[in-house]
Design a protein around this motif. Structure first.
Motif, mmCIF file in Angstrom:
data_model
loop_
_atom_site.group_PDB
_atom_site.id
_atom_site.type_symbol
_atom_site.label_atom_id
_atom_site.label_comp_id
_atom_site.label_asym_id
_atom_site.label_seq_id
_atom_site.Cartn_x
_atom_site.Cartn_y
_atom_site.Cartn_z
ATOM 1 N N SER A 1 12.970 68.578 41.605
ATOM 2 C CA SER A 1 13.478 67.215 41.514
ATOM 3 C C SER A 1 13.438 66.750 40.076
ATOM 4 O O SER A 1 12.523 67.066 39.329
ATOM 5 N N ARG B 1 6.476 79.099 49.501
ATOM 6 C CA ARG B 1 6.552 77.645 49.663
ATOM 7 C C ARG B 1 5.774 77.162 50.887
ATOM 8 O O ARG B 1 6.263 76.348 51.681
ATOM 9 N N GLY C 1 3.308 75.265 50.839
ATOM 10 C CA GLY C 1 2.937 73.869 50.656
ATOM 11 C C GLY C 1 3.907 72.914 51.329
ATOM 12 O O GLY C 1 3.530 71.810 51.737
ATOM 13 N N GLU C 2 5.177 73.334 51.455
ATOM 14 C CA GLU C 2 6.158 72.478 52.113
ATOM 15 C C GLU C 2 5.831 72.286 53.586
ATOM 16 O O GLU C 2 6.124 71.230 54.165
ATOM 17 N N TRP D 1 2.908 71.952 54.862
ATOM 18 C CA TRP D 1 1.918 70.876 54.928
ATOM 19 C C TRP D 1 2.568 69.512 54.684
ATOM 20 O O TRP D 1 2.210 68.522 55.326
ATOM 21 N N GLN D 2 3.527 69.459 53.774
ATOM 22 C CA GLN D 2 4.215 68.196 53.510
ATOM 23 C C GLN D 2 4.988 67.717 54.733
ATOM 24 O O GLN D 2 5.148 66.509 54.946
ATOM 25 N N TYR D 3 5.469 68.652 55.533
ATOM 26 C CA TYR D 3 6.226 68.310 56.738
ATOM 27 C C TYR D 3 5.358 68.425 57.991
ATOM 28 O O TYR D 3 5.866 68.677 59.080
ATOM 29 N N ARG D 4 4.053 68.230 57.857
ATOM 30 C CA ARG D 4 3.134 68.412 58.989
ATOM 31 C C ARG D 4 3.426 67.446 60.133
ATOM 32 O O ARG D 4 3.205 67.778 61.301
ATOM 33 N N GLU D 5 3.915 66.249 59.811
ATOM 34 C CA GLU D 5 4.241 65.302 60.882
ATOM 35 C C GLU D 5 5.418 65.803 61.713
ATOM 36 O O GLU D 5 5.424 65.667 62.943
ATOM 37 N N PHE E 1 14.634 71.181 56.325
ATOM 38 C CA PHE E 1 13.180 71.158 56.495
ATOM 39 C C PHE E 1 12.726 72.614 56.409
ATOM 40 O O PHE E 1 13.536 73.539 56.571
#
Length: 288
Positions: free
Chosen positions: A3, A32, A34-35, A37-41, A130
């Motif tokens: 980004s 990746r 870590g992504e 975890w960022q999208y855990r919801e 995602f």
């Protein structure tokens, strides 16, 4: 995902939009994770969705989770136990077979779900970004509800036969984790292959049936000659099932070498599956 952040907006002027560039992995070692975890919801909602679909509009609901291993246990007890008189490590036949069918039932269900998960979600994949890795992970974890229900019934069985838990029961979380990673690792390979070749899903029922008889579900692993035990352990579920029987009943010897070889094999399958699945992530939207 990279980004470019804009400069702070000048008062009285509109801020320029943030630009986000989505790219497929550039190399073999770019996982990746870590992504995820960022999208855990999102992972949580996928799991919840799978559970609701599993039990929605069923006549007897969760009883299906109990009836299937229970009926299989009765058949195994009659034919492999009473008639064939296979050894049961000193355990009552119902406990011996049910202790294997609970982890095996979870693995078989999770394997089928993870294999079809990419194709089943093709409309979502082609429209929204995602981490695709969330899909097989959610399928592997959603089957834990079935496992929990079966485990409660198994506990009742062991108590009914006056089998009390021992310190070996502390290994149960480790063995369950090993079963989860086994289903996830194999599912990563099969889900990616199923996106490329749709006939893979037709092989799964045969694979599951063959795998069950290649695992110590209907017989004890002690029937395998000692010199071939390490080779038998290359089947990851062999160590899981043997260890689960020992942990829940406290009977027999811990599956030392068998469990060690199975754990090493699971690690290889999971790591290889992650790389293979991630390499296809950039093209999977064009193939499903």
């Amino acid at each position: 995902m990279a980004s470019a952040l804009p400069h702070p907006p000048i008062p009285g002027h509109l801020a320029s939009p943030t630009k986000v560039r989505i790219e497929p992995p550039a190399g073999w070692f770019e996982l990746r994770l870590g992504e995820v975890w960022q999208y855990r919801e999102l992972l949580y909602f996928f799991i919840l969705r799978d559970i609701k679909i599993r039990y929605k509009q069923t006549a007897i609901g969760v009883l299906w989770v109990i009836l299937q291993p229970l009926l299989t246990m009765l058949v195994f007890t009659l034919f492999f136990g009473r008639l064939a008189k296979l050894p049961s490590q000193g355990l009552p036949y119902p406990v011996f077979y049910f202790a294997a069918l609970v982890p095996w039932g979870y693995f078989a269900y999770a394997l089928q779900m993870t294999t079809n998960v990419v194709v089943d979600n093709q409309r979502l994949i082609t429209k929204v970004y995602f981490p695709r890795l969330i899909l097989p992970i959610s399928s592997a974890l959603s089957g834990l509800v079935d496992f929990a229900i079966g485990f409660v019934v198994l506990t009742i069985f062991t108590l009914a036969y006056h089998i009390r838990p021992t310190i070996a029961a502390l290994w149960l979380p480790v063995l369950l984790l090993l079963a989860i990673f086994t289903a996830l690792g194999v599912g990563l390979w099969l889900s990616a292959l199923n996106a490329l070749y749709r006939d893979v899903k037709y092989v799964i029922p045969f694979l599951v049936q063959f795998w069950m008889f290649a695992s110590p579900v209907a017989y004890p692993s002690s029937l395998v000659p000692e010199r071939w035990r390490w080779l038998y352990g290359l089947n990851p579920m062999a160590g899981v099932i043997d260890g689960f029987r020992w942990a829940i009943t406290g009977r027999g010897n811990p599956p030392g070498l068998l469990l060690l070889v199975s754990a090493i094999m699971v690690a290889v399958v999971v790591v290889g599956g992650l790389f293979f699945f991630q390499r296809l992530e950039g093209t999977v939207a064009d193939r499903v």
